[in-house]
Design an enzyme around this catalytic site. Structure first.
Site, PDB file in Angstrom:
ATOM      1  N   ARG A 236     -13.813   0.613   1.351  1.00  0.00           N
ATOM      2  CA  ARG A 236     -13.760   1.988   0.862  1.00  0.00           C
ATOM      3  C   ARG A 236     -14.692   2.863   1.675  1.00  0.00           C
ATOM      4  O   ARG A 236     -15.817   2.457   2.008  1.00  0.00           O
ATOM      5  CB  ARG A 236     -14.199   2.063  -0.611  1.00  0.00           C
ATOM      6  CG  ARG A 236     -13.092   1.774  -1.608  1.00  0.00           C
ATOM      7  CD  ARG A 236     -11.959   2.801  -1.553  1.00  0.00           C
ATOM      8  NE  ARG A 236     -10.848   2.494  -2.441  1.00  0.00           N
ATOM      9  CZ  ARG A 236      -9.800   1.721  -2.128  1.00  0.00           C
ATOM     10  NH1 ARG A 236      -9.716   1.145  -0.951  1.00  0.00           N
ATOM     11  NH2 ARG A 236      -8.823   1.537  -2.991  1.00  0.00           N
ATOM     12  N   GLU A 265      -9.634  11.129   2.284  1.00  0.00           N
ATOM     13  CA  GLU A 265      -8.402  10.734   2.987  1.00  0.00           C
ATOM     14  C   GLU A 265      -7.267  11.700   2.636  1.00  0.00           C
ATOM     15  O   GLU A 265      -7.030  11.922   1.451  1.00  0.00           O
ATOM     16  CB  GLU A 265      -8.017   9.304   2.596  1.00  0.00           C
ATOM     17  CG  GLU A 265      -9.068   8.302   3.067  1.00  0.00           C
ATOM     18  CD  GLU A 265      -8.753   6.858   2.690  1.00  0.00           C
ATOM     19  OE1 GLU A 265      -7.688   6.592   2.102  1.00  0.00           O
ATOM     20  OE2 GLU A 265      -9.588   5.996   2.988  1.00  0.00           O
ATOM     21  N   HIS A 286      -6.036   3.847   6.760  1.00  0.00           N
ATOM     22  CA  HIS A 286      -5.944   3.111   5.483  1.00  0.00           C
ATOM     23  C   HIS A 286      -4.689   2.227   5.437  1.00  0.00           C
ATOM     24  O   HIS A 286      -3.787   2.432   4.612  1.00  0.00           O
ATOM     25  CB  HIS A 286      -5.965   4.082   4.291  1.00  0.00           C
ATOM     26  CG  HIS A 286      -6.369   3.421   2.999  1.00  0.00           C
ATOM     27  ND1 HIS A 286      -7.034   4.068   1.990  1.00  0.00           N
ATOM     28  CD2 HIS A 286      -6.207   2.149   2.541  1.00  0.00           C
ATOM     29  CE1 HIS A 286      -7.250   3.242   0.979  1.00  0.00           C
ATOM     30  NE2 HIS A 286      -6.742   2.060   1.289  1.00  0.00           N
TER      31      HIS A 286
HETATM   32  O1  LIG Z   1      -7.147  -0.596  -3.080  1.00  0.00           O
HETATM   33  C1  LIG Z   1      -6.188  -1.048  -2.448  1.00  0.00           C
HETATM   34  O2  LIG Z   1      -5.356  -1.803  -2.983  1.00  0.00           O
HETATM   35  C2  LIG Z   1      -6.042  -0.759  -0.992  1.00  0.00           C
HETATM   36  O3  LIG Z   1      -7.025   0.108  -0.564  1.00  0.00           O
HETATM   37  C3  LIG Z   1      -4.666  -0.282  -0.614  1.00  0.00           C
HETATM   38  O4  LIG Z   1      -4.386   1.026  -0.982  1.00  0.00           O
HETATM   39  P1  LIG Z   1      -2.878   1.588  -0.817  1.00  0.00           P
HETATM   40  O5  LIG Z   1      -2.052   0.923  -1.870  1.00  0.00           O
HETATM   41  O6  LIG Z   1      -2.982   3.062  -1.042  1.00  0.00           O
HETATM   42  O7  LIG Z   1      -2.409   1.239   0.560  1.00  0.00           O
END
Ligand SMILES: O=C(O)[C@H](O)COP(=O)(O)O
Length: 332
Positions: A236, A265, A286
């Site tokens: 994170r 983000e 991400h």
């Molecule tokens: O917390 C999570 O599961 C990951 O950071 C993935 O996030 P996303 O589903 O937005 O790709």
């Protein structure tokens, strides 16, 4: 009052297997992606449940707007920091996630980024596309014999440790909960943070962002590290202080950094943008959970838990992802 989910609003892109499974069990699904907050507040009034990934923010405002109709928010993924869980509990909205579904994908991206910091495949590949043949510019270092510090020894941290150990790295790690024996089973020497800083060649973080982990890697902690340490954040934004990394890259204290996640983000701040464009930084948007396999897993897991909550199938009974059991108790 029993919990019945009849209509679900899908707010972020989830795999179609989620929709198929819900519809097979008599649950109607509506897809409305990237709704502006005012529209989301209007829409949630019409649904029993919503499904999100990390893009859509389920804030106190959204939950208040959905009060009386919205009963469940399913996170097709692990982190629930985009959902105001206390506000959800106050409105008797059950929040659940799919904690294990994307951990292998997040782990694999971490390992790939560690590799990209050892061998400059990203700039070397770019130079080839630009028509250059610069063999001398893109020499790297071996991972073999180097020390990797894994901060946070949950599902993802341990999987990273297991894989990088097979590359001949020494794995040291920190976690306030994991026992020494559990760490050892994944090939990790459990240590205190103070013991870890001076030993690490690479540091990778795998914790949630909570007050105790904000700026876990900072100017202060980097000062205790080896000159030339490399850092990776696939967890994170905010766990690693971006300004501290920029300063470290300038002084040489930090020899490279890889980031998949950011405090905001998509990134807006000048610091994050400077970090992303730094030549010694590998940045991805991400993508930890963005694989075909992880997306099917989290989609199916979130749907299975919705069906389990409805109690309409003896095949699906697990609601192991429920975060706020208090809210669930309201319906039992
Ligand atoms: O917390 C999570 O599961 C990951 O950071 C993935 O996030 P996303 O589903 O937005 O790709």
């Amino acid at each position: 009052m029993p919990l019945k989910i009849k209509n679900v609003l899908v707010c972020d892109a989830v795999d179609k297997s989620c929709v198929e499974l819900l519809e097979q069990h008599g649950i109607n699904v509506t897809y409305k992606l990237k709704l502006p907050v005012e529209q989301l507040c209007q829409e949630v009034k019409n649904f029993d449940a919503a499904i999100v990934r990390s893009d859509t923010k389920i804030t106190a405002e959204v939950l208040a707007a959905g009060a009386g109709s919205l009963k469940v928010v399913g996170r097709a993924g692990a982190g629930v920091d985009n959902i105001d869980v206390p506000a959800a509990t106050a409105h008797n909205v059950v929040v659940l996630n799919t904690p294990g579904g994307n951990s292998i994908s997040a782990c694999e991206l971490t390992c790939i980024l560690i590799g990209a910091l050892a061998r400059p495949v990203v700039p070397a590949g770019q130079s080839m596309k630009e028509g250059r043949w610069d063999r001398k510019l893109y020499s790297g270092t071996e991972l073999y014999g180097k020390t990797l510090a894994v901060l946070g020894l949950g599902r993802i941290g341990r999987e990273v440790a297991i894989r990088m150990k097979t590359w001949g790295m020494r794995i040291i790690g920190y976690d306030p909960i994991t026992t020494e024996a559990e760490a050892k089973a994944a090939g990790i020497e459990k240590m205190t943070l103070e013991e870890i800083w001076p030993l690490a060649d690479y540091i990778t973080v795998h914790t949630p962002l909570i007050p105790a982990t904000r700026n876990l890697v900072s100017s202060e902690t980097l000062a205790k590290c080896k000159h030339g340490v490399k850092v990776v954040n696939v967890a994170r934004g905010g766990i690693i202080d971006e300004q501290a990394i920029l300063d470290g890259l300038e002084s040489g204290k930090v020899a490279g950094a890889a980031f998949d996640v950011y405090p905001e983000e998509p990134p807006e701040s000048a610091v994050t943008k400077a970090l992303i464009s730094h030549p010694k930084v590998v940045a991805t948007p991400h993508l930890g959970a963005s694989t075909a396999e992880a997306q099917v897993r989290v989609a199916v897991e979130v749907a299975e838990q919705f069906i389990a909550l409805n109690g309409t199938s003896s095949q699906y009974t697990s609601t192991a992802g429920v975060i706020n059991k208090d809210a669930l108790a309201h319906y039992q």
